[in-house]
Design an enzyme around this catalytic site. Structure first.
Site, short mmCIF file in Angstrom:
data_model
loop_
_atom_site.label_atom_id
_atom_site.label_comp_id
_atom_site.label_asym_id
_atom_site.label_seq_id
_atom_site.Cartn_x
_atom_site.Cartn_y
_atom_site.Cartn_z
CG ASP A 84 -1.76 1.21 1.39
OD1 ASP A 84 -1.84 2.00 0.43
OD2 ASP A 84 -2.35 1.39 2.48
CG MET A 85 1.48 3.13 -3.66
SD MET A 85 2.98 2.16 -3.69
CE MET A 85 4.19 3.46 -3.86
NE ARG B 215 -8.19 9.67 2.97
CZ ARG B 215 -7.79 8.41 2.73
NH1 ARG B 215 -8.55 7.41 3.08
NH2 ARG B 215 -6.63 8.18 2.16
CG ASP C 240 -2.77 3.60 -2.40
OD1 ASP C 240 -3.79 2.91 -2.23
OD2 ASP C 240 -2.20 4.21 -1.47
CD GLU C 241 -5.23 -0.90 -0.46
OE1 GLU C 241 -5.16 -0.91 0.77
OE2 GLU C 241 -6.27 -1.20 -1.08
N1 DCP Z 1 -8.42 8.56 -1.81
C1 DCP Z 1 -9.55 9.18 -2.32
N2 DCP Z 1 -10.73 9.11 -1.65
C2 DCP Z 1 -10.81 8.42 -0.50
C3 DCP Z 1 -9.70 7.76 0.00
C4 DCP Z 1 -8.48 7.86 -0.68
O1 DCP Z 1 -9.47 9.81 -3.36
N3 DCP Z 1 -11.97 8.37 0.13
C5 DCP Z 1 -7.15 8.68 -2.55
C6 DCP Z 1 -6.15 9.54 -1.86
C7 DCP Z 1 -5.11 8.61 -1.36
C8 DCP Z 1 -5.22 7.42 -2.26
O2 DCP Z 1 -6.56 7.39 -2.68
O3 DCP Z 1 -3.82 9.19 -1.40
C9 DCP Z 1 -4.88 6.11 -1.58
O4 DCP Z 1 -5.73 5.89 -0.48
P1 DCP Z 1 -5.22 5.29 0.87
O5 DCP Z 1 -6.39 4.95 1.70
O6 DCP Z 1 -4.21 4.24 0.62
O7 DCP Z 1 -4.54 6.52 1.61
P2 DCP Z 1 -3.11 7.14 1.43
O8 DCP Z 1 -2.30 6.37 0.46
O9 DCP Z 1 -3.27 8.59 1.17
O10 DCP Z 1 -2.52 7.01 2.88
P3 DCP Z 1 -1.91 5.73 3.59
O11 DCP Z 1 -0.47 6.05 3.78
O12 DCP Z 1 -2.63 5.66 4.87
O13 DCP Z 1 -2.14 4.55 2.72
MG MG Z 2 -2.12 4.22 0.58
#
Ligand code: DCP
Ligand code: MG
Length: 616
Positions: free
Chosen positions: A13-14, A56, A111-112
């Site tokens: 997961d990024m 978020r 991103d996963e």
């Molecule tokens: N995203 C989005 N809407 C959401 C959740 C996430 O558009 N309701 C987008 C923004 C994130 C990306 O998807 O950057 C990946 O989601 P993740 O849940 O993996 O969150 P992040 O990668 O940002 O953070 P983490 O380090 O916790 O994985």
């Molecule tokens: Mg992520």
């Protein structure tokens, strides 16, 4: 004996993905408190901003108020809504890196990705003799559940890892731990490659199934990885809330928590399979029974492309949709976005979506009501998608509407051979001169106008209806070309089958009721054509099972999954023809006049005669 729980499954997961993509583009943002907002709502938060309390879903101005130093990047806009193209492309870059090393990768979100690295681990174990001491350095970012504590504290991590390695790695009876430790070395390498080639950090969970890998991944972030052994599951589950587990974040988790009194995962152990089956369907009950015990057999299905493509938008506050005009406008924008992405996907991935899911939220008495409805996805045309979605929402929603999503799912592969429309185009080119003679520049188009497949037939109905249409395609029912037949809707194929059966029995098939009895219908041609057409039916006789069929959004017929794409092409051709018929006006009339002779009529009505033999 091998069991599914002997697998080694990894979730990558990024970290704060959209933020990393933005700060790679704008390096001065690296290491800064940063958020990426869409429509003024924070969707991604850098770890620096998280440390300062930014979360978020805050509004951008609230994030700024909480953390004045936070940089806010607004994501790109297209069709009046946020455009994730650049984030998707960045996700693909990462997948390409992983692909070099591991063949079994399932893209799980933007991103996963899940990886099944069982074989890589076996190969590594066979090729290198390692002791626990050799592993401490390569596992510099690895935590072990039950040994490393819950925080990201480095000394707890390294002390816990060392203890675990000493306890388990040299113990020949603990095969799983030995393999998980080896897997962790491979994952450290993979993460290193992603960082080097894409400049992104990521986190990983390493375990024996998807549920546990996903859970482990979230325990230590960012830029860390976590091993979860089966032995540690009971202890971990005694504190993990049900809704934090993969697939339990929604309705199932809610039912478990609210109706069955399960707060944490270990509470599920108190429910027998029978008790679960009273609330859930059999499959879900079995899955829940297994998951409560750390068992999940879902395979990693190699797939680098997403399972669904959706265009969605929130309409917060004053942006809420309050009238039909607004609804029509936004549905049109979303349909346009979806169409563009579907066309691109068709080109890139040779597949076609068969289901359109329309999801919307509206406000009622200060509560949000969520609704979703799935229907067949017809041709990829924004007008059609918009029309379907508008109809669904207009029937089901009340104003104000605060969220709309148009999603395309259930993709089927498009065969590499030229589709029906492509064939149609080429045949049009080839035949244009012959069909209309010296009509000038638009021959190809005018050629197409000869086909009269889509026109309504007067006086047909009931049982005879399909056969009448079948006769339009095959004026001589004794001379059906199976290569054309297999491109037609299942219903027509079934009708042809009934006709064939009736004819073979020498009896009076259904077809007689159509009033369109063909010459020699009872028995002619059995010897001549029987083999190929019968072969076709033998080949397709397994298709009677409706579960493998998809209802066509254009004509409403049930089509076999693997034929759906060609069937859509058939409608594309049909619609094209209708449109061109309209446009051509006079010249179509002339063509129709020409075809009113018995010879001409047969020619015009027969798709077979228009295309020539498809086999040629
Ligand atoms: N995203 C989005 N809407 C959401 C959740 C996430 O558009 N309701 C987008 C923004 C994130 C990306 O998807 O950057 C990946 O989601 P993740 O849940 O993996 O969150 P992040 O990668 O940002 O953070 P983490 O380090 O916790 O994985
Ligand atoms: Mg992520």
């Amino acid at each position: 004996m091998w069991s599914p729980e002997d697998r080694i499954i990894v979730l990558i997961d990024m970290d704060c993905f959209f933020c990393q993509v933005e700060s790679r583009d704008q390096p001065h943002l690296k290491g800064q408190p940063l958020v990426v907002s869409q429509n003024n709502v924070v969707l991604a938060v850098s770890y620096e901003a998280r440390a300062l309390g930014v979360t978020r879903f805050l509004r951008s101005e609230d994030a700024k108020e909480k953390c004045p130093s936070v940089a806010i990047v607004n994501s790109p806009i297209s069709h009046g809504k946020s455009d994730n193209t650049k984030y998707r492309a960045a996700g693909q870059e990462v997948l390409q890196v992983l692909r070099q090393r591991c063949p079994t990768i399932e893209r799980a979100s933007i991103d996963e990705a899940y990886l099944d690295i069982t074989n890589l681990v076996e190969e590594r174990l066979e090729s290198t003799a390692t002791s626990s001491r050799d592993l401490e350095a390569p596992l510099a970012n690895t935590f072990v559940v039950g040994y490393s504590g819950a925080s990201n504290d480095e000394s707890a991590r390294s002390e816990g890892l060392q203890r675990w390695l000493e306890e388990v790695f040299d113990d020949p009876s603990d095969d799983q731990s030995r393999r998980l430790a080896t897997a962790a070395v491979i994952v450290e390498e993979l993460r290193g490659e992603i960082l080097q080639k894409c400049s992104f950090t990521c986190s990983a969970g390493i375990s024996c199934n998807k549920v546990l890998a996903k859970l482990a991944c979230g325990l230590h972030k960012p830029n860390k990885q976590t091993i979860l052994t089966s032995a540690e599951v009971p202890e971990l589950f005694s504190s993990i809330p049900v809704n934090r587990v993969r697939n339990l974040g929604g309705k199932i988790g809610k039912t478990l928590m609210e109706n069955l009194g399960c707060r944490v995962m270990s509470d599920l152990l108190g429910l027998s399979l029978e008790q679960l089956a009273r609330t859930f369907d059999e499959r879900t009950a079995k899955w829940l029974f297994g998951v409560a015990r750390g068992v999940d057999q879902e395979p990693v299905t190699p797939r680098l492309i997403c399972k669904s493509i959706a265009a969605s938008k929130n309409f917060f506050g004053r942006a809420a949709i309050v009238d039909l005009e607004g609804l029509r406008g936004w549905v049109g924008e979303l349909a346009g976005d979806l169409e563009e992405r579907l066309q691109q996907d068709l080109e890139d991935n040779r597949r076609r979506a068969t289901t359109l899911t329309v999801c919307y939220h509206y406000l009622k008495e200060e509560r949000t009501v969520s609704q979703a409805k799935s229907c067949a996805m017809g041709a990829y045309r924004r007008e059609r998608i918009a029309e379907t979605a508008f109809g669904v929402i207009n029937r089901g929603a009340q104003m104000p509407i605060v969220f709309i999503s148009l999603g395309a799912t259930r993709f089927v592969g498009v065969q590499k051979t030229a589709g029906f429309a492509e064939y149609f185009r080429r045949e049009g080119e080839r035949k244009s001169g012959e069909m209309i003679g010296g009509e000038g520049g638009g021959e190809r188009i005018e050629g197409i106008s000869e086909i009269s497949l889509g026109e309504e037939e007067e006086g047909s109905g009931g049982d005879g209806e399909s056969l009448v249409k079948l006769k339009e395609i095959f004026p001589d029912l004794d001379d059906m070309d199976h290569s054309v037949l297999e491109l037609l809707p299942i219903e027509l194929q079934d009708e042809a089958k009934v006709f064939m059966e009736g004819r073979n029995k020498g009896g009076e098939g259904k077809s007689r009721g159509s009033g369109g009895k063909s010459p020699g219908m009872k028995n002619a041609g059995v010897g001549k054509r029987g083999n190929s057409i019968q072969d076709f039916f033998v080949k397709s006789s397994g298709s009677g099972d409706d579960s493998s069929k998809i209802r066509c959004g254009e004509c409403g017929l049930m089509i076999q999954g693997e034929k759906y794409s060609e069937h859509c092409d058939f409608h594309v051709a049909q619609n094209l023809q209708k449109r061109i018929n309209r446009d051509l006006g006079d010249s179509v009339k002339r063509i129709k006049e020409k075809s009113s002779s018995p010879e001409g009529s047969k020619k015009t009505r027969s798709i077979d005669s228009y295309f020539g033999k498809l086999k040629n």
